[in-house]
Design an enzyme around this catalytic site. Structure first.
Site: not given
Ligand code: SAH
Ligand code: SF4
Length: 409
Positions: A123, A144, A151, A155, A158, A208-209, A240, A263-265, A339, A382
């Site tokens: 995407e 984006c 990936c 996480c 995601c 992806g990462e 990111s 991506s701290l979270h 989301n 994404c």
């Molecule tokens: N792998 C990398 C980049 C892709 S994800 C990373 O993890 O940073 C890009 C961003 O989308 C990250 O901050 C990720 O945590 C966030 N993300 C993933 N799923 C999400 C969701 N359901 N709602 C909001 N943000 C999300």
């Molecule tokens: Fe992969 Fe980033 Fe999603 Fe984590 S948040 S699963 S590293 S794409």
């Protein structure tokens, strides 16, 4: 760390085990019949051209056709001799991606589903941030991009991690995502002629990462930066990462001055490890110094991304811990209300809870934004479209006579 070997990366249960060697994921290599020109540099193409006994300036002409004039056929490269075009055709393809679906969910977000040569789906999302008083064409545009098919980092919240990891993308497959957007935007904007790229920012926030596909990331940035390429400044590119500390340090030394978002979270190891398996490999005491090293090297403000997930990381204690990290790094915090992802149990907290969290940061003097507007939730975009489409395709395959149906439609 568990020492499983040969684990199936598409199974999320194994993701922690694989993280014992996070930069060595079994990578299903895809070798295309012919490489795409979008993966070449001027140097590599010049070498190939001169090896064939042709003048090196032909390579420059090809790059101009690709990046400035955006043609997608050999015939359109009208100032090239016929035999050179035949040679190009025998050795290269132009686009390694095919646009399957272009879905404008609203005026702000437009998603593209692209099919790769091995039929994998990725995407790309175009986000238009409208500016008051000017037409849509003048809005700020962010693209984006995806850098892997799926990936491996699993996480828990995601969509990209949900279907597991298939393979790394090649640089050509990333560059071509951007060229699809350029070509589409060219049709209704004149700015491309002055600025080459038809958008303002690129974010590696798709599937992806990025730091797990390091070579592709660096090669892509070089092609985007180059004068013969898109001539797109690294400071307008944000990478990111979920926090691969050693790769962050490596990137700091690389000489590609991209912006970095972490991506701290989770503001404590306990909370972060619960939702991001990578934190067990690189906990905060390793991640924060790596981020600091990157910042020291490039002198630009980092962004900490913090998805707010109900009852997981949205407590006021987490906000207070986040203040400490943001202060240490002098980082901007971007709060993103979670989301919903189909098939996952997590929820977005209510507005009052979100406000209370952000208030703590704001009152502590931390620079913070919260993304709330419809359509701005690029992250959610994404990974989800691909997931839904693959599901629909699998169902359609099971019923041979059924036509392909847009899963969102
Ligand atoms: N792998 C990398 C980049 C892709 S994800 C990373 O993890 O940073 C890009 C961003 O989308 C990250 O901050 C990720 O945590 C966030 N993300 C993933 N799923 C999400 C969701 N359901 N709602 C909001 N943000 C999300
Ligand atoms: Fe992969 Fe980033 Fe999603 Fe984590 S948040 S699963 S590293 S794409």
């Amino acid at each position: 760390m568990i020492g499983l070997t040969g684990a199936c990366v598409t199974d999320r249960n194994f993701s922690v085990a694989i993280l014992s060697n996070p930069c060595n994921f079994p990578n299903v290599r895809f070798k295309p019949e012919k490489p795409s020109l979008f993966g070449e540099t001027l140097e590599s193409l010049s070498e190939a051209v001169t090896r064939e006994g042709m003048p090196a300036f032909r390579a420059k002409q090809v790059m101009e056709w690709l990046y400035k004039k955006r043609v997608d056929s050999w015939d359109a490269m009208s100032n090239l001799p016929k035999d050179f075009r035949v040679w190009l055709d025998a050795n290269y393809i132009i686009y390694p991606t095919n646009s399957l679906l272009d879905k404008r969910s609203d005026d702000v977000t437009q998603k593209f589903l692209l099919e790769l040569e091995d039929k994998s789906l990725i995407e790309t999302v175009l986000i238009r941030a409208p500016q008051t008083g000017v037409g849509q064409e003048s809005s700020r545009k962010t693209v984006c991009v995806s850098i892997q098919v799926g990936c491996a980092y699993g996480c828990k919240f995601c969509a990209s991690g949900l279907a597991g990891f298939k393979r790394n993308l090649m640089a050509a497959e990333v560059v071509s995502q951007l060229m699809h957007i350029c070509k589409m935007e060219d049709a209704h904007t004149k700015r491309a002629k002055d600025e080459i790229a038809s958008f303002d920012n690129i974010v590696f926030m798709g599937m992806g990462e990025p730091l797990a596909n390091y070579d592709t990331l660096v090669q892509t940035v070089k092609i985007l930066n180059a004068e013969w390429g898109l001539n797109f400044g690294a400071r307008r590119i944000t990478v990111s990462t979920s926090g691969l500390a050693p790769q962050i340090m490596k990137l700091a030394e690389e000489g590609v001055a991209v912006r970095l978002a972490i991506s701290l979270h989770g503001a404590t190891n306990e909370v972060r490890s619960q939702i991001m398996p990578i934190n067990k490999k690189y906990p905060l005491e390793e991640l924060i110094p790596a981020a600091q090293a990157f910042k020291d090297k490039h002198g630009r403000m980092l962004t900490l991304e913090f998805i707010l997930i109900e009852d997981i990381n949205d407590s006021l204690d987490q906000a207070r811990e986040l203040v400490k990290i943001a202060r240490t790094l002098h980082a901007h915090v971007n709060c993103i209300p979670y989301n919903k992802v189909e098939g996952l149990e997590w929820k977005r907290p209510g507005i009052r809870r979100q406000d209370a969290f952000v208030d703590i940061l704001r009152k502590a003097g931390v620079s913070v934004t919260i993304r709330r507007e419809k359509g701005h939730d690029i992250n959610a975009a994404c990974g989800q479209l691909r997931l839904k489409t693959e599901k629909a395709m699998a169902e359609a395959e099971a019923r041979p006579s059924s036509p392909f149906v847009d899963p969102n439609g």
